[in-house]
Write an enzyme that holds these catalytic residues in place. Structure first.
Site, mmCIF file in Angstrom:
data_model
loop_
_atom_site.group_PDB
_atom_site.id
_atom_site.type_symbol
_atom_site.label_atom_id
_atom_site.label_comp_id
_atom_site.label_asym_id
_atom_site.label_seq_id
_atom_site.Cartn_x
_atom_site.Cartn_y
_atom_site.Cartn_z
ATOM 1 N N LYS A 184 3.709 7.782 3.459
ATOM 2 C CA LYS A 184 2.900 6.440 3.480
ATOM 3 C C LYS A 184 3.018 5.530 4.071
ATOM 4 C CE LYS A 184 2.920 8.045 -1.667
ATOM 5 N NZ LYS A 184 3.633 8.142 -2.911
ATOM 6 N N GLN B 184 7.277 4.158 -6.297
ATOM 7 C CA GLN B 184 7.369 5.955 -6.093
ATOM 8 C C GLN B 184 8.044 6.332 -7.482
ATOM 9 O OE1 GLN B 184 6.401 7.802 -3.648
ATOM 10 N NE2 GLN B 184 6.750 9.359 -5.000
ATOM 11 N N ASP C 32 -2.016 2.628 -6.781
ATOM 12 C CA ASP C 32 -1.676 4.190 -7.514
ATOM 13 C C ASP C 32 -2.583 4.361 -8.659
ATOM 14 O OD1 ASP C 32 -0.016 6.242 -6.378
ATOM 15 O OD2 ASP C 32 1.665 5.455 -7.669
#
Lengths: 315, 315
Positions: free
Chosen positions: A69, A113, A136
């Site tokens: 990422k 995460q 997200d």
């Protein structure tokens, strides 16, 4: 047996088997458009989109994802940052970091995460992220906007990536029978929400472990989306001839013939289904590469929205 | 030919036709439980649940709904209030009233009656309501929690009422094929979200005006939920023998034989479908009465949650 795709071709067809929908190529295209848009935002508005990823603990798979990422966001010209916290981090400590990122004007996208260590409740962390920086897209406010069809929220990266793959592969969705196998909050449910919106107009069925006669449903599908997390679960007899098959699965199975002793397979029995379907995504190289590409696209949009800059038409 | 139901019977069966699912009776039961819970909250916690409804303009149908909401909340022992504002009200003026209600500790539930005059954007008003007082459950944060399956949000009153009707009528949902016709934000989408949750475990298909061969879908349904807003749209040939049919429609049609010259019909051709289905909700007297009952139930839960009072097990 997989044919090489050029960067511009979303699909590749072999004799007598399904077209391959090349997610790696489509993802490269998305990343190129993101990079162009980042360059424009820098040049015209002095705005550098910034993505901050928070990694708690030492899960090796998470470390790989997070590295990718950061790498891809930097390659696209963005400000990429990874904040690493020890596995002993408390929920309060993590929320304090999230709050700092919420307030930081250089940060437009925040991603924590998953999975998190046991002492931290994921829902509390997700709710702690500002919805307008929640790239997200797991915050309830963004999930709600997705279902309602309001355009100023974000869509979760994996189902959003599937939508782009279907579009790039020229798969018609209006009136199409789409069967989603799996009802996770990360894929199945938001996937169904995206597909049922006016303008997309698919007729969506969501199947899951409690579905009676699953194969009767999957065999109806013009587009079959497998997101159940069970390796090679979808077999050829479950697929209608000519269907488009999207494989969201990423399952690591033992394979003594490989160097690592394991191998990545999807939720679809690729070799068999490929002879029945008209188009199919491989694993790896299908849906997987789209996820980070869509994360970057969401971050650029977040930066534009937070800075009040109009969309130049780039996706 | 409709048989009279007692207050305790959710269903009534005539010879040779579908059981009637008596929404009026079920709604009375819900309201009685709400009243008990309100009495308990008053006696044990000095807490009087309060519902404030805001009505903008003079739409006659809205005036009737709002009157019923206030009347039923007061009958349940709650604090019911209706704030009437002129049709010329600006969005800012309405948002100021909403903000005052957001801050008022006596107010646990806030509902702004739709439709609103043209100068007011409904989405802006819905987003202005505190999610923990949004008992109509149209705020994106509540819609998102519904889809994710988080329990501390609210479910919109009509689909929540359908869930109670199905439960009271003893309709098994686990593994059942449920087809929802209609994808509105008020009914179809949240209905699908409720039905696909783990624990409910229905296999849900959402159909709409763009669905190809709609009848093929509806004929698969063990439970068919009609919410399309087209009078008597679902005909007998679209229903599987023995299916349970839930009619969410409320359509006013011309009928010179009645005093008013109009008549209320559902989305289902009741007389014909009744001979095919195993159970069916009438219109009126089916889903309709459930909506306000669920609004009261949501308001009691909002009061409990805002005051930090535990649920005594009442629904």
């Amino acid at each position: 047996m997989r044919a090489e795709a050029s960067a511009t071709d979303a699909v590749v067809q072999d004799e007598g088997s399904a077209r391959l929908i090349d997610g790696a190529a489509v993802a490269r295209g998305v990343r190129a458009r993101v990079a162009e848009e980042v360059a424009r935002l820098k040049a015209e508005h002095g705005l550098t989109p910034g993505l901050s990823v928070v990694l708690v603990g030492d899960d090796p798979a998470s470390a790989v994802y997070v590295r990718n990422k950061e790498k891809q966001s930097v390659e696209a010209g963005m400000r990429g940052e990874t904040i690493r916290m020890p596995a002993t981090t408390t929920q309060e400590e993590l929320l304090a970091v999230v709050d700092r990122l919420n307030a930081d004007e250089r940060v437009h996208g925040i991603l924590v995460q998953m999975p998190l260590p046991k002492q931290i409740e994921p829902a509390a962390v997700i709710r702690g992220i500002r919805p307008d920086k929640d790239v997200d897209a797991f915050h309830p406010a963004n999930v709600g906007k997705l279902l309602i069809g309001e355009r100023d929220g974000f869509a979760p990266c994996t189902p959003a990536g599937v939508m782009v793959l279907l579009e790039e592969a020229g798969v018609p969705l209006k009136g199409a029978e789409v069967v989603v196998v799996g009802r996770s909050n990360i894929v199945g449910k938001p996937m169904a929400a995206l597909l049922m919106q006016p303008g997309v107009d698919a007729t969506v069925t969501v199947c899951h472990s409690r579905t009676r006669d699953l194969a009767a449903h999957t065999r109806r599908a013009d587009v079959l989306i497998a997101a159940i997390g069970r390796g090679r679960f979808v077999t050829a007899d479950m697929v209608k001839p000519g269907a488009v098959v999207i494989d969201v699965g990423m399952n690591r199975i033992d394979d003594p013939t490989t160097k690592t002793g394991t191998r990545l397979v999807g939720d679809v029995d690729f070799d068999a289904v490929r002879s029945v379907a008209s188009a199919i995504t491989p694993v790896p190289g299908g849906v997987g590469p789209m996820t980070i590409a869509m994360l970057l696209a969401n971050t650029v949009r977040a930066a534009r929205q937070l800075a009040g800059v109009a969309d130049a038409g780039a996706r």
